[in-house]
Design a protein around this motif. Structure first.
Motif, PDB file in Angstrom:
ATOM      1  N   PRO A 138       0.816  -1.191   0.096  1.00 24.24           N
ATOM      2  CA  PRO A 138      -0.084  -0.092   0.120  1.00 24.24           C
ATOM      3  C   PRO A 138       0.739   1.156  -0.081  1.00 24.24           C
ATOM      4  CG  PRO A 138       0.032  -0.985   2.085  1.00 24.24           C
ATOM      5  CD  PRO A 138       0.863  -1.906   1.319  1.00 24.24           C
ATOM      6  N   TYR A 139       0.229   2.556  -0.299  1.00 21.48           N
ATOM      7  CA  TYR A 139       0.821   3.802  -0.316  1.00 21.48           C
ATOM      8  C   TYR A 139       1.637   3.925  -1.433  1.00 21.48           C
ATOM      9  CZ  TYR A 139      -0.738   3.798   4.585  1.00 21.48           C
ATOM     10  OH  TYR A 139      -1.726   3.633   5.478  1.00 21.48           O
ATOM     11  N   PHE A 140       1.636   2.943  -2.568  1.00 14.90           N
ATOM     12  CA  PHE A 140       2.467   3.014  -3.761  1.00 14.90           C
ATOM     13  C   PHE A 140       1.563   2.945  -4.906  1.00 14.90           C
ATOM     14  CE2 PHE A 140       5.750   1.578  -0.779  1.00 14.90           C
ATOM     15  CZ  PHE A 140       6.861   2.740  -1.044  1.00 14.90           C
ATOM     16  N   THR A 141       1.614   3.738  -5.947  1.00 13.10           N
ATOM     17  CA  THR A 141       1.134   3.760  -6.867  1.00 13.10           C
ATOM     18  C   THR A 141       1.377   2.846  -8.110  1.00 13.10           C
ATOM     19  OG1 THR A 141       1.948   5.426  -8.117  1.00 13.10           O
ATOM     20  CG2 THR A 141       0.558   6.147  -6.650  1.00 13.10           C
ATOM     21  N   THR A 142       0.351   2.556  -9.116  1.00 10.45           N
ATOM     22  CA  THR A 142       0.844   1.826 -10.265  1.00 10.45           C
ATOM     23  C   THR A 142       1.919   2.466 -11.042  1.00 10.45           C
ATOM     24  OG1 THR A 142      -1.230   2.375 -11.478  1.00 10.45           O
ATOM     25  CG2 THR A 142      -1.137   0.132 -10.207  1.00 10.45           C
ATOM     26  N   ASP A 143       2.053   3.689 -10.985  1.00 10.26           N
ATOM     27  CA  ASP A 143       3.159   4.526 -11.736  1.00 10.26           C
ATOM     28  C   ASP A 143       4.513   4.130 -11.121  1.00 10.26           C
ATOM     29  OD1 ASP A 143       1.286   5.983 -13.227  1.00 10.26           O
ATOM     30  OD2 ASP A 143       1.216   7.775 -12.320  1.00 10.26           O
ATOM     31  N   THR A 144       4.311   4.063  -9.692  1.00  7.45           N
ATOM     32  CA  THR A 144       5.786   3.544  -9.052  1.00  7.45           C
ATOM     33  C   THR A 144       5.903   2.152  -9.398  1.00  7.45           C
ATOM     34  OG1 THR A 144       5.237   5.220  -7.368  1.00  7.45           O
ATOM     35  CG2 THR A 144       6.799   3.319  -6.830  1.00  7.45           C
ATOM     36  N   ALA A 145       5.061   1.287  -9.383  1.00 10.19           N
ATOM     37  CA  ALA A 145       5.266   0.102  -9.799  1.00 10.19           C
ATOM     38  C   ALA A 145       5.921   0.034 -11.320  1.00 10.19           C
ATOM     39  CB  ALA A 145       3.893  -0.738  -9.620  1.00 10.19           C
ATOM     40  N   ALA A 146       5.210   0.716 -12.136  1.00  6.73           N
ATOM     41  CA  ALA A 146       5.802   0.751 -13.708  1.00  6.73           C
ATOM     42  C   ALA A 146       7.067   0.947 -13.531  1.00  6.73           C
ATOM     43  CB  ALA A 146       4.837   1.731 -14.411  1.00  6.73           C
ATOM     44  N   ALA A 147       7.632   2.277 -12.985  1.00  6.17           N
ATOM     45  CA  ALA A 147       8.965   2.778 -12.980  1.00  6.17           C
ATOM     46  C   ALA A 147       9.863   1.840 -12.432  1.00  6.17           C
ATOM     47  CB  ALA A 147       9.130   3.937 -12.007  1.00  6.17           C
ATOM     48  N   LEU A 148       9.438   0.838 -11.188  1.00  5.40           N
ATOM     49  CA  LEU A 148      10.184  -0.286 -10.564  1.00  5.40           C
ATOM     50  C   LEU A 148      10.365  -1.135 -11.595  1.00  5.40           C
ATOM     51  CD1 LEU A 148      11.401  -1.366  -8.152  1.00  5.40           C
ATOM     52  CD2 LEU A 148       9.289  -2.108  -7.443  1.00  5.40           C
ATOM     53  N   ARG A 149       9.414  -1.492 -12.141  1.00  5.81           N
ATOM     54  CA  ARG A 149       9.360  -2.844 -13.155  1.00  5.81           C
ATOM     55  C   ARG A 149      10.193  -2.686 -14.138  1.00  5.81           C
ATOM     56  NH1 ARG A 149       8.420  -5.224  -8.975  1.00  5.81           N
ATOM     57  NH2 ARG A 149       6.317  -6.014  -8.201  1.00  5.81           N
ATOM     58  N   ALA A 150      10.255  -1.498 -14.864  1.00 10.63           N
ATOM     59  CA  ALA A 150      10.999  -0.834 -15.952  1.00 10.63           C
ATOM     60  C   ALA A 150      12.482  -1.109 -15.595  1.00 10.63           C
ATOM     61  CB  ALA A 150      10.733   0.391 -16.262  1.00 10.63           C
ATOM     62  N   ALA A 151      12.714  -0.531 -14.305  1.00 11.16           N
ATOM     63  CA  ALA A 151      14.172  -0.561 -13.867  1.00 11.16           C
ATOM     64  C   ALA A 151      14.450  -2.224 -13.961  1.00 11.16           C
ATOM     65  CB  ALA A 151      14.455   0.118 -12.760  1.00 11.16           C
ATOM     66  N   GLU A 152      13.794  -2.945 -13.293  1.00  7.89           N
ATOM     67  CA  GLU A 152      14.062  -4.397 -12.973  1.00  7.89           C
ATOM     68  C   GLU A 152      14.271  -5.100 -14.124  1.00  7.89           C
ATOM     69  OE1 GLU A 152      12.494  -5.812  -8.696  1.00  7.89           O
ATOM     70  OE2 GLU A 152      11.048  -5.120 -10.170  1.00  7.89           O
ATOM     71  N   MET A 153      13.422  -4.809 -15.174  1.00  4.69           N
ATOM     72  CA  MET A 153      13.463  -5.521 -16.507  1.00  4.69           C
ATOM     73  C   MET A 153      14.345  -4.997 -17.607  1.00  4.69           C
ATOM     74  SD  MET A 153      11.341  -7.992 -16.352  1.00  4.69           S
ATOM     75  CE  MET A 153      11.783  -8.039 -14.456  1.00  4.69           C
ATOM     76  N   GLY A 154      15.211  -3.933 -17.065  1.00  4.05           N
ATOM     77  CA  GLY A 154      16.282  -3.387 -17.843  1.00  4.05           C
ATOM     78  C   GLY A 154      15.465  -2.792 -19.004  1.00  4.05           C
ATOM     79  N   CYS A 155      14.455  -2.120 -18.980  1.00  5.80           N
ATOM     80  CA  CYS A 155      13.890  -1.517 -20.104  1.00  5.80           C
ATOM     81  C   CYS A 155      14.593  -0.313 -20.605  1.00  5.80           C
ATOM     82  CB  CYS A 155      12.435  -1.219 -19.704  1.00  5.80           C
ATOM     83  SG  CYS A 155      11.527  -2.620 -19.623  1.00  5.80           S
ATOM     84  N   HIS A 156      14.421   0.070 -21.643  1.00  6.22           N
ATOM     85  CA  HIS A 156      15.082   1.313 -22.365  1.00  6.22           C
ATOM     86  C   HIS A 156      13.983   2.527 -22.349  1.00  6.22           C
ATOM     87  CE1 HIS A 156      16.940  -1.927 -25.056  1.00  6.22           C
ATOM     88  NE2 HIS A 156      17.652  -1.814 -24.051  1.00  6.22           N
ATOM     89  N   ALA A 157      12.831   2.320 -22.024  1.00 10.24           N
ATOM     90  CA  ALA A 157      12.064   3.587 -21.816  1.00 10.24           C
ATOM     91  C   ALA A 157      10.814   2.946 -21.105  1.00 10.24           C
ATOM     92  CB  ALA A 157      11.700   4.031 -23.328  1.00 10.24           C
ATOM     93  N   LEU A 158       9.981   3.729 -20.389  1.00 12.49           N
ATOM     94  CA  LEU A 158       8.636   3.713 -20.027  1.00 12.49           C
ATOM     95  C   LEU A 158       7.497   4.482 -20.694  1.00 12.49           C
ATOM     96  CD1 LEU A 158       7.728   4.018 -16.012  1.00 12.49           C
ATOM     97  CD2 LEU A 158       6.013   4.369 -17.903  1.00 12.49           C
TER      98      LEU A 158
END
Length: 240
Positions: A138-158
């Motif tokens: 709780p207290y975290f948005t899906t925007d934060t989840a998207a940024a976190l997963r993008a970093a973890e997956m080694g994505c080039h952009a969100l």
């Protein structure tokens, strides 16, 4: 100025984007259209993973404002994102796109648990991975989840698909003369409190050098155009 072409991307879809013209819930026709655009992106050579919001069903902050305990409201919102993830998986697999749903809250009967290395392997095998239940906290948005997963997956952009065609200095629905930006720096977004994503998500992308591309997902064919570096969008990135 043409935007760069990114190979591995995380696509953040707002829950409202799945409503179509409705006021609530999931519109099958809209979900199918988005699935077709994601399939075209895969066929163009992009590696994709997805985070879907839950605002079309239940939004934690709105629930808390009406008297729900904030943590409980956020968990309810996470469950809404699981419903959306399953709907998107269904639409994608109907048209032959191999997908996996991974939930940050374990739900063994309907999805895999979130395991970073397994998710990376799925993407290496050409599958679309849909991340559900936000960060699981709780207290975290899906925007934060998207940024976190993008970093973890080694994505080039969100890529953030919304109902507007970029970032403005004011709400364009309320102020018709609002100025749209083509390019922005992360620090400018944070300093001016521009409503791109929540501040923690923007800071996470800044610190991991992951550009954010904001575009209108409701416009048919726009995802493919923006992925090619065309169309109308705003790119937020670290300035040289």
């Amino acid at each position: 100025m043409t935007r760069p072409r990114f190979n591995r991307i995380l696509l953040k879809l707002s829950g409202e984007a799945l409503m179509g013209d409705g006021a609530f819930g999931i519109d099958p026709e809209t979900t199918s259209r988005m699935a077709e655009e994601i399939k075209q992106a895969k066929e163009a050579g992009h590696d994709l993973c997805i985070v879907v919001g839950g605002g079309n069903i239940f939004r934690g902050l709105a629930g808390a404002a009406k008297g729900f305990d904030r943590a409980s409201a956020d968990y309810m919102g996470m469950l809404a994102t699981v419903m959306n993830a399953l709907a998107m998986q269904n639409a994608l697999e109907k048209i032959g796109v191999d997908t996996r749903v991974q939930s940050a809250i374990p739900m063994a009967s309907i999805s895999e648990p979130y395991i970073r290395r397994r998710a990376v392997r799925h993407m290496e095998k050409g599958r679309v991975v849909i991340f559900a239940a936000g960060t699981g906290n709780p207290y975290f948005t899906t925007d934060t989840a998207a940024a976190l997963r993008a970093a973890e997956m080694g994505c080039h952009a969100l890529f953030k698909g919304t109902s507007v065609d970029g970032v403005y200095d004011a709400d364009p629905k309320k102020k018709p003369d609002a100025q749209r930006y083509e390019h922005l720096g992360f620090n400018r977004v944070l300093a001016d409190d521009l409503k791109v994503m929540d501040a923690s998500a923007v800071a996470l992308c800044r610190d991991n050098n992951i550009p954010i591309v904001v575009f209108n997902i409701r416009e048919q064919g726009n995802l493919a155009r923006v992925l090619r570096g065309e169309g109308t969008a705003t790119i937020v990135q670290n300035e040289e």
